[in-house]
Design a protein around this motif. Structure first.
Motif, mmCIF file in Angstrom:
data_model
loop_
_atom_site.group_PDB
_atom_site.id
_atom_site.type_symbol
_atom_site.label_atom_id
_atom_site.label_comp_id
_atom_site.label_asym_id
_atom_site.label_seq_id
_atom_site.Cartn_x
_atom_site.Cartn_y
_atom_site.Cartn_z
ATOM 1 N N VAL A 152 0.868 -1.176 0.000
ATOM 2 C CA VAL A 152 0.000 0.000 0.000
ATOM 3 C C VAL A 152 0.903 1.223 0.000
ATOM 4 O O VAL A 152 1.652 1.456 0.944
ATOM 5 N N LYS A 153 0.839 2.001 -1.053
ATOM 6 C CA LYS A 153 1.742 3.141 -1.192
ATOM 7 C C LYS A 153 1.152 4.444 -0.660
ATOM 8 O O LYS A 153 1.886 5.339 -0.275
ATOM 9 N N ASP A 154 -0.150 4.543 -0.639
ATOM 10 C CA ASP A 154 -0.772 5.787 -0.212
ATOM 11 C C ASP A 154 -0.686 5.966 1.298
ATOM 12 O O ASP A 154 -0.727 4.992 2.063
ATOM 13 N N THR A 155 -0.595 7.220 1.701
ATOM 14 C CA THR A 155 -0.556 7.534 3.122
ATOM 15 C C THR A 155 -1.829 7.092 3.817
ATOM 16 O O THR A 155 -1.806 6.546 4.911
ATOM 17 N N VAL A 156 -2.949 7.339 3.209
ATOM 18 C CA VAL A 156 -4.250 6.902 3.709
ATOM 19 C C VAL A 156 -4.877 6.020 2.643
ATOM 20 O O VAL A 156 -4.928 6.404 1.470
ATOM 21 N N SER A 157 -5.312 4.832 3.045
ATOM 22 C CA SER A 157 -5.836 3.901 2.042
ATOM 23 C C SER A 157 -6.906 2.996 2.638
ATOM 24 O O SER A 157 -6.752 2.482 3.751
ATOM 25 N N LYS A 158 -7.964 2.767 1.872
ATOM 26 C CA LYS A 158 -9.011 1.830 2.267
ATOM 27 C C LYS A 158 -8.566 0.385 2.064
ATOM 28 O O LYS A 158 -9.249 -0.549 2.510
ATOM 29 N N ASP A 159 -7.411 0.162 1.418
ATOM 30 C CA ASP A 159 -6.922 -1.185 1.133
ATOM 31 C C ASP A 159 -6.018 -1.736 2.236
ATOM 32 O O ASP A 159 -5.681 -2.918 2.232
ATOM 33 N N ARG A 160 -5.614 -0.886 3.174
ATOM 34 C CA ARG A 160 -4.609 -1.280 4.174
ATOM 35 C C ARG A 160 -5.216 -2.146 5.266
ATOM 36 O O ARG A 160 -6.324 -1.905 5.746
ATOM 37 N N LEU A 161 -4.456 -3.178 5.686
ATOM 38 C CA LEU A 161 -4.814 -4.022 6.830
ATOM 39 C C LEU A 161 -3.800 -3.808 7.943
ATOM 40 O O LEU A 161 -2.603 -4.063 7.766
#
Length: 689
Positions: free
Chosen positions: A161-170
């Motif tokens: 996950v490259k974004d600082t804020v992401s809905k994909d992060r666990l």
């Protein structure tokens, strides 16, 4: 990939937190398969204890990843199995056990090994689902896996996950249905504000419908834009702070997808930062050299607990990228961006390592535990909480309460806890150097990076014996320090070595433990006398690399149903068996093997209960011979009776002999053990009738 790098809380805990891009952006904008046993290369070292080989064969072992020399004493290597392709050269982490399976965490997911034949281990499945550090636990058809780092994805993808804020992060806890263990199904997750570095599964004997999971997360607090409700401010500034607390997840067994956080106990209240030891002379010199080299390269540095330290580019580069994004810029960071980062770093660190509530006074204590070991049979847990060792009352599983706390200036990072079977003692390990540094060198102090042994006592210093939570007294119970245990054999500067994960071995009448020491290998030691613990068996390999530090060694070494299973960080899975010696008889080993579990999570410590057997009675007899607690004549009678215990006449003789032992109690120097032997004889007679 690297193991869990708790590089002293002054570095590891802080620097890991600094790596959070979300944290950096918010603060800056606001101001690591073939069984084989190699011969050991011998080198000179003084004898460590009576009966051990001299010189110690662990010193000077030849290096190599799969062809290193090894040394063993009173342990036999049964098999060593290499990881499957997608897990090669990726860090193996912790272990859990279910039936014939060993489940091994890995930073790329987890591996399920069939160990029913320990000499020929086979792979049942390898589930690819990257996350750090993928600690595992299991109950019935459910498998739980921890995830803490920023790159873990909800979909188990490898792209990170490259974004600082992401809905994909666990960042939190994954839940798998392993009803078909060859085909696990990902059924749910619970996200937490600081992720799950480790977790503890608590099976409450009073609740058959749910299990509870204690989450220990030591990373930076997530942005509330990524997970609502995550607050970075300290509790005095915001009562909803994600700091200074653990999370308790309740998992309905019938509907694990409904798992959710049910409480966030603030078990750290009222504690201030403990006194800590400084670095060793070798480390001070190395740090000064590294700092000078970093400054010469223009690298960022930061003062952490009074010491200026270089920050690696992998930490600061994402921060710079965040600054660029915060000003809606593109391309490489500018000189102004660099200056902004240098200005913001002190504030970032101050927030991460804790500030006094009013800006003055003592610095607050730890903000999180590393490991919590629950022992439901006694109603207590041992919390290894960065700067303290805790006793926790867990009789209400959703609301653990701190009973007692101890600090020790010889400890750097309180890492894990183990109770003895009686629940009268607790051992805490110190992961000085975070698992990534050589802390077993000949120059390192023996009190540092060791185990600290405590007895549990009341206000008068009287030992506390608890069961099912009875006699737990939060007002009076405390822990009394007894002694330290550290791996006796010095290791090289190319071997990461410090106390790590281990478990009790069910030797009746004794407190015996096996413990991993990373590239220090595996040590089996007796801490029945906590003032004088001693090693009774070991296994060690040479370094992974003789020219540089390369991560490897045993992350975890646990006893499970007759075998010692070790998760080898770089090399795969090892299985060992104990060998009889002057310190451990065949009867004692056989009695240990009589204790069987359907599943096993070390952090959910089970109570050992030994079935009646000839081996159990023989084990007590062997111990009484060792302690000279019974006469040679009486021991001869016991052994003769046990040799013919299958006949009706001999069963009657066992009861008669037990009555004679009752009388021997009055004159024995080991009266408690004589009582155990008498009971074992009566139980054996009853079981044979």
């Amino acid at each position: 990939m690297a193991p869990e790098y708790h590089v002293h809380r002054a570095v590891r805990s802080t620097v890991a937190k600094l790596s959070s891009m979300a944290l950096a952006a918010a603060l800056i904008t606001a101001g690591a398969c073939a069984p084989a046993i190699s011969p050991a290369a011998r080198s000179s070292v003084s004898n460590m204890s009576v009966g051990e080989p001299t010189p110690d064969p662990r010193v000077g072992l030849r290096a190599g990843k799969y062809d290193a020399a090894d040394a063993a004493w009173n342990l036999r290597l049964v098999s060593q199995t290499r990881p499957p392709e997608k897990f090669v050269d990726v860090t193996n982490s912790d272990l859990a056990f279910l039936g014939p399976y060993a489940i091994q965490g890995n930073y790329n997911g987890y591996q399920v090994w069939d160990i029913s034949n320990p000499s020929a281990v086979t792979l049942k499945t390898a589930y690819f689902c990257p996350a750090s550090q993928s600690d595992v636990s299991v109950y019935r058809n459910l498998l739980f896996v921890s995830g803490e780092g920023n790159s873990g994805r909800l979909d188990c993808g490898a792209q990170g996950v490259k974004d600082t804020v992401s809905k994909d992060r666990l960042r939190g806890l994954r839940i798998f249905d392993i009803t078909d263990i060859s085909n696990p199904k990902y059924v749910g997750n619970v996200q937490t504000c600081r992720g799950s570095h480790t977790h503890t599964l608590l099976v409450d004997p009073k609740d058959s419908e749910n299990v509870y999971v204690y989450i220990s997360g030591s990373a930076g607090v997530r942005s509330p834009s990524e997970l609502a409700g995550c607050v970075r401010l300290t509790p005095d500034k915001d009562p909803n702070s994600a700091l200074f607390r653990i999370e308790v997840i309740k998992v309905p067994l019938a509907h694990p997808e409904q798992a959710a956080i049910v409480s966030s106990p603030r078990i750290f209240s009222g504690l201030t930062a403990p006194v800590r030891h400084g670095d060793s002379p070798e480390d001070i010199a190395a740090a000064q050299k590294a700092l000078a080299e970093a400054k010469a390269k223009g690298q960022y540095t930061a003062v952490i607990f009074g010491a200026e330290r270089p920050l690696p580019a992998r930490m600061t580069d994402p921060m710079l990228d965040s600054i660029v994004k915060a000003r809606n810029g593109t391309g490489a960071p500018t000189a102004a961006d660099s200056a902004a980062l240098r200005t913001a770093l002190p504030g970032i660190i101050a927030r991460m390592i804790g500030e006094p509530a009013s800006g003055n006074g003592p610095r607050p204590g730890p903000t999180q535990c590393h490991d919590i070991t629950v022992y439901p049979a006694i109603g207590l847990a041992g919390g290894a909480c960065e700067g303290y060792g805790f006793l926790l009352d867990i009789r209400d599983p959703a609301h653990p309460v701190r009973v007692a706390a101890v600090a020790d200036s010889n400890f750097s990072y309180w890492h894990s806890a183990t109770f003895n079977n009686a629940g009268t003692k607790v051992l805490f390990s110190d992961e000085w150097g975070g698992g990534g540094q050589p802390k077993c060198r000949v120059t390192d102090r023996r009190e540092w990076g060791a185990d600290a042994l405590f007895t549990i006592v009341d206000a008068n210093g009287t030992p506390v014996i608890t069961h099912d939570g009875a006699n737990v007294n939060p007002a009076n119970d405390k822990m009394a320090f007894q002694g330290y245990y550290k791996l006796p054999a010095a290791q090289t500067k190319e071997e990461n070595c410090v106390a790590h994960n281990g478990s009790l071995i069910p030797i009746p009448g004794r407190d015996v433990m096996v413990q991993a020491w990373y590239q220090g290998g595996i040590s089996v030691f007796d801490w029945t006398d906590p003032k004088h613990p001693r090693e009774i068996a070991y296994f060690d390999r040479g370094p992974v690399d003789s020219t540089r530090m390369a991560m490897g060694g045993s992350w975890s070494a646990y006893w499970y149903n007759g075998n010692i299973v070790s998760s080898e960080i770089a090399r795969g899975l090892d299985i060992f068996q104990l060998v009889p010696s002057q310190y451990l008889s065949q009867n004692e080993i056989d009695a240990a093997k009589s204790v069987h579990f359907d599943y096993f999570n070390t952090q959910g410590q089970p109570e050992f209960v030994w079935p009646a057997s000839v081996a159990l009675a023989g084990a007590y007899a062997d111990q009484l011979e060792r302690s000279k607690g019974l006469s040679a004549a009486r021991l001869s009678q016991v052994r003769q009776a046990l040799a013919g215990a299958s006949s009706m006449q001999q069963r009657m003789a066992l009861n008669a002999l037990a009555a004679q032992l009752d009388a021997d109690v009055r004159t024995s120097s080991d009266a408690a053990k004589v009582q155990l032997l008498a009971k074992a004889l009566r139980d054996l007679a009853a079981s044979s009738s």
